[in-house]
Design a protein around this motif. Sequence first.
Motif, PDB file in Angstrom:
ATOM      1  N   LEU A  56       0.831  -1.206   0.000  1.00 44.04           N
ATOM      2  CA  LEU A  56       0.000   0.000   0.000  1.00 44.04           C
ATOM      3  C   LEU A  56       0.864   1.255   0.000  1.00 44.04           C
ATOM      4  CD1 LEU A  56      -2.888   1.107   0.151  1.00 44.04           C
ATOM      5  CD2 LEU A  56      -2.701   1.052   2.641  1.00 44.04           C
ATOM      6  N   TYR A  57       1.958   1.217   0.748  1.00 41.86           N
ATOM      7  CA  TYR A  57       2.897   2.344   0.784  1.00 41.86           C
ATOM      8  C   TYR A  57       3.523   2.569  -0.603  1.00 41.86           C
ATOM      9  CZ  TYR A  57       7.205   4.884   1.922  1.00 41.86           C
ATOM     10  OH  TYR A  57       8.234   5.786   1.943  1.00 41.86           O
ATOM     11  N   LEU A  58       3.923   1.463  -1.244  1.00 41.62           N
ATOM     12  CA  LEU A  58       4.562   1.576  -2.555  1.00 41.62           C
ATOM     13  C   LEU A  58       3.612   2.119  -3.611  1.00 41.62           C
ATOM     14  CD1 LEU A  58       6.671  -1.707  -2.909  1.00 41.62           C
ATOM     15  CD2 LEU A  58       7.488   0.618  -2.492  1.00 41.62           C
ATOM     16  N   SER A  59       2.311   1.810  -3.460  1.00 39.01           N
ATOM     17  CA  SER A  59       1.355   2.227  -4.493  1.00 39.01           C
ATOM     18  C   SER A  59       1.252   3.750  -4.605  1.00 39.01           C
ATOM     19  CB  SER A  59      -0.025   1.629  -4.201  1.00 39.01           C
ATOM     20  OG  SER A  59      -0.553   2.168  -3.000  1.00 39.01           O
ATOM     21  N   PHE A  60       1.676   4.468  -3.580  1.00 38.29           N
ATOM     22  CA  PHE A  60       1.654   5.936  -3.621  1.00 38.29           C
ATOM     23  C   PHE A  60       3.057   6.515  -3.862  1.00 38.29           C
ATOM     24  CE2 PHE A  60      -2.139   4.869  -1.171  1.00 38.29           C
ATOM     25  CZ  PHE A  60      -3.090   5.660  -1.797  1.00 38.29           C
ATOM     26  N   HIS A  61       3.995   5.657  -4.226  1.00 41.38           N
ATOM     27  CA  HIS A  61       5.371   6.112  -4.443  1.00 41.38           C
ATOM     28  C   HIS A  61       5.920   5.549  -5.756  1.00 41.38           C
ATOM     29  CE1 HIS A  61       4.883   6.761  -0.125  1.00 41.38           C
ATOM     30  NE2 HIS A  61       5.914   7.586  -0.176  1.00 41.38           N
ATOM     31  N   LYS A  62       6.954   6.165  -6.222  1.00 34.76           N
ATOM     32  CA  LYS A  62       7.732   5.622  -7.323  1.00 34.76           C
ATOM     33  C   LYS A  62       9.050   5.136  -6.740  1.00 34.76           C
ATOM     34  CE  LYS A  62       9.571   6.660 -11.924  1.00 34.76           C
ATOM     35  NZ  LYS A  62       8.957   5.450 -12.485  1.00 34.76           N
ATOM     36  N   MET A  63       9.274   3.839  -6.829  1.00 28.25           N
ATOM     37  CA  MET A  63      10.468   3.257  -6.218  1.00 28.25           C
ATOM     38  C   MET A  63      11.553   3.076  -7.285  1.00 28.25           C
ATOM     39  SD  MET A  63      10.819  -0.279  -4.019  1.00 28.25           S
ATOM     40  CE  MET A  63      11.070  -1.310  -5.440  1.00 28.25           C
ATOM     41  N   GLU A  64      12.712   3.570  -6.986  1.00 26.44           N
ATOM     42  CA  GLU A  64      13.839   3.470  -7.917  1.00 26.44           C
ATOM     43  C   GLU A  64      15.106   3.141  -7.136  1.00 26.44           C
ATOM     44  OE1 GLU A  64      12.922   6.710 -11.362  1.00 26.44           O
ATOM     45  OE2 GLU A  64      13.397   7.498  -9.374  1.00 26.44           O
ATOM     46  N   VAL A  65      16.093   2.689  -7.884  1.00 20.48           N
ATOM     47  CA  VAL A  65      17.410   2.479  -7.288  1.00 20.48           C
ATOM     48  C   VAL A  65      18.143   3.816  -7.272  1.00 20.48           C
ATOM     49  CG1 VAL A  65      19.609   1.261  -7.484  1.00 20.48           C
ATOM     50  CG2 VAL A  65      17.470   0.113  -8.131  1.00 20.48           C
ATOM     51  N   SER A  66      18.688   4.176  -6.148  1.00 21.76           N
ATOM     52  CA  SER A  66      19.385   5.463  -6.020  1.00 21.76           C
ATOM     53  C   SER A  66      20.546   5.551  -7.015  1.00 21.76           C
ATOM     54  CB  SER A  66      19.934   5.629  -4.590  1.00 21.76           C
ATOM     55  OG  SER A  66      18.877   5.577  -3.668  1.00 21.76           O
ATOM     56  N   PRO A  67      20.727   6.706  -7.625  1.00 20.46           N
ATOM     57  CA  PRO A  67      21.814   6.850  -8.614  1.00 20.46           C
ATOM     58  C   PRO A  67      23.193   6.532  -8.045  1.00 20.46           C
ATOM     59  CG  PRO A  67      20.307   8.724  -8.705  1.00 20.46           C
ATOM     60  CD  PRO A  67      19.923   7.927  -7.518  1.00 20.46           C
ATOM     61  N   ASP A  68      23.391   6.827  -6.769  1.00 26.06           N
ATOM     62  CA  ASP A  68      24.708   6.552  -6.175  1.00 26.06           C
ATOM     63  C   ASP A  68      24.848   5.117  -5.687  1.00 26.06           C
ATOM     64  OD1 ASP A  68      22.908   6.638  -4.141  1.00 26.06           O
ATOM     65  OD2 ASP A  68      23.964   8.145  -2.937  1.00 26.06           O
ATOM     66  N   GLY A  69      23.787   4.304  -5.904  1.00 25.15           N
ATOM     67  CA  GLY A  69      23.858   2.898  -5.506  1.00 25.15           C
ATOM     68  C   GLY A  69      23.750   2.660  -4.031  1.00 25.15           C
ATOM     69  N   SER A  70      23.270   3.663  -3.296  1.00 19.78           N
ATOM     70  CA  SER A  70      23.191   3.514  -1.835  1.00 19.78           C
ATOM     71  C   SER A  70      21.963   2.722  -1.387  1.00 19.78           C
ATOM     72  CB  SER A  70      23.160   4.897  -1.184  1.00 19.78           C
ATOM     73  OG  SER A  70      22.043   5.642  -1.657  1.00 19.78           O
ATOM     74  N   GLY A  71      21.058   2.425  -2.304  1.00 18.58           N
ATOM     75  CA  GLY A  71      19.851   1.677  -1.935  1.00 18.58           C
ATOM     76  C   GLY A  71      18.664   2.100  -2.765  1.00 18.58           C
ATOM     77  N   LEU A  72      17.480   1.963  -2.209  1.00 19.78           N
ATOM     78  CA  LEU A  72      16.255   2.298  -2.925  1.00 19.78           C
ATOM     79  C   LEU A  72      15.795   3.687  -2.511  1.00 19.78           C
ATOM     80  CD1 LEU A  72      14.364  -1.102  -2.515  1.00 19.78           C
ATOM     81  CD2 LEU A  72      15.638  -0.311  -4.514  1.00 19.78           C
ATOM     82  N   SER A  73      15.244   4.410  -3.479  1.00 21.34           N
ATOM     83  CA  SER A  73      14.689   5.731  -3.176  1.00 21.34           C
ATOM     84  C   SER A  73      13.187   5.707  -3.467  1.00 21.34           C
ATOM     85  CB  SER A  73      15.370   6.804  -4.022  1.00 21.34           C
ATOM     86  OG  SER A  73      15.078   6.604  -5.389  1.00 21.34           O
ATOM     87  N   TYR A  74      12.439   6.388  -2.620  1.00 21.15           N
ATOM     88  CA  TYR A  74      10.987   6.428  -2.756  1.00 21.15           C
ATOM     89  C   TYR A  74      10.565   7.879  -2.984  1.00 21.15           C
ATOM     90  CZ  TYR A  74      11.456   1.844  -0.550  1.00 21.15           C
ATOM     91  OH  TYR A  74      11.817   0.553  -0.249  1.00 21.15           O
ATOM     92  N   THR A  75       9.857   8.102  -4.069  1.00 21.06           N
ATOM     93  CA  THR A  75       9.339   9.441  -4.383  1.00 21.06           C
ATOM     94  C   THR A  75       7.820   9.410  -4.297  1.00 21.06           C
ATOM     95  OG1 THR A  75      11.187   9.750  -5.901  1.00 21.06           O
ATOM     96  CG2 THR A  75       9.342  11.303  -6.072  1.00 21.06           C
ATOM     97  N   PHE A  76       7.274  10.255  -3.440  1.00 22.00           N
ATOM     98  CA  PHE A  76       5.820  10.277  -3.269  1.00 22.00           C
ATOM     99  C   PHE A  76       5.165  10.856  -4.520  1.00 22.00           C
ATOM    100  CE2 PHE A  76       1.856  12.329  -1.808  1.00 22.00           C
ATOM    101  CZ  PHE A  76       1.212  11.215  -1.289  1.00 22.00           C
TER     102      PHE A  76
END
Length: 308
Positions: A56-76
């Motif tokens: 449900l949390y992901l459905s309101f976000h765009k999940m991507e891999v961080s450009p610096d490779g530090s992990g996942l980034s979530y954009t609301f």
Amino acid sequence: MNSLNESKPATKMSLKEHARQKRAQSARSALTGYMFLLPWFIGVLCFMAYPLLYSLYLSFHKMEVSPDGSGLSYTFVGWDNFKYAFLRDNIFPIEMFNFWRESILIIPVTVLFALIVAILLNQNFRGRMIFRAIFFLPVIFATGKVLMELFAQGQGDLPFAEQYDLSNMIYDTFPPALAEPMVGVLSKIIIVLWYSGVQVIIFLAAFRTISPSTYEAAQIDGVTPWESFWKITFPAIVPFIFLNLIYTLVDLSTYSYNPIVNHILSNMGNMKTGYGYASALGWIYFVIIFVLVALLARISASLNQRKG
């Protein structure tokens, strides 16, 4: 007179005590039911609660891999994923429409077939248990991959459908909007009916709820088997018909050949959409199924109240 006057308080106490005992009995029955549900609740809390909330949390976000490779980034992104499903995705609405158009035919056909088979298997004949096992076996070994392979080999068709060119007959008889889903159902009717084993068992259990003395009394009164079915059997199994409709709806919604599920899975690995959009599709699909299940349950409860 004295004895009558003395008996009134005793009667009131008896009614209160009776009501208290009835409430206690209802509470014990409810507790027994909750105890049966307790393993399911524990399983949901341990294994499903977090994935559901995370989805449900992901459905309101765009999940991507961080450009610096530090992990996942979530954009609301708010409701953008849900809007995209209906306004820009040219596959999801069409697949949804085609799936439910076929399901409107498949679900009643499956339940009706299960009812007919259950009536036959409820008769007294030699080897009845073997035939019951035969009808339930496909439920056990027909896993998702097995079904996909059977469909790929064309084993879901009726053997005589191609011989008598039933597809063209249907297209010539019915309008295209109705003929297309009918041919789609016909192409997988054998496999669909294979999955009626659970529904057959539910109907057999429903028949057990009717006392044999009811049929004996009806037979003495000269009631025919046809009248006996519609006057005794059918009213008693109406709640089980709705139960089977709900079960078939849920089972059909999670089939391995379900095009909506496959579309959701394909978006999970899509770099443009990703897990956020796939989660939104999953929640849209869930809400539609939930509304239909709630509607069937509501109709069943309403019929039971009217009957009671």
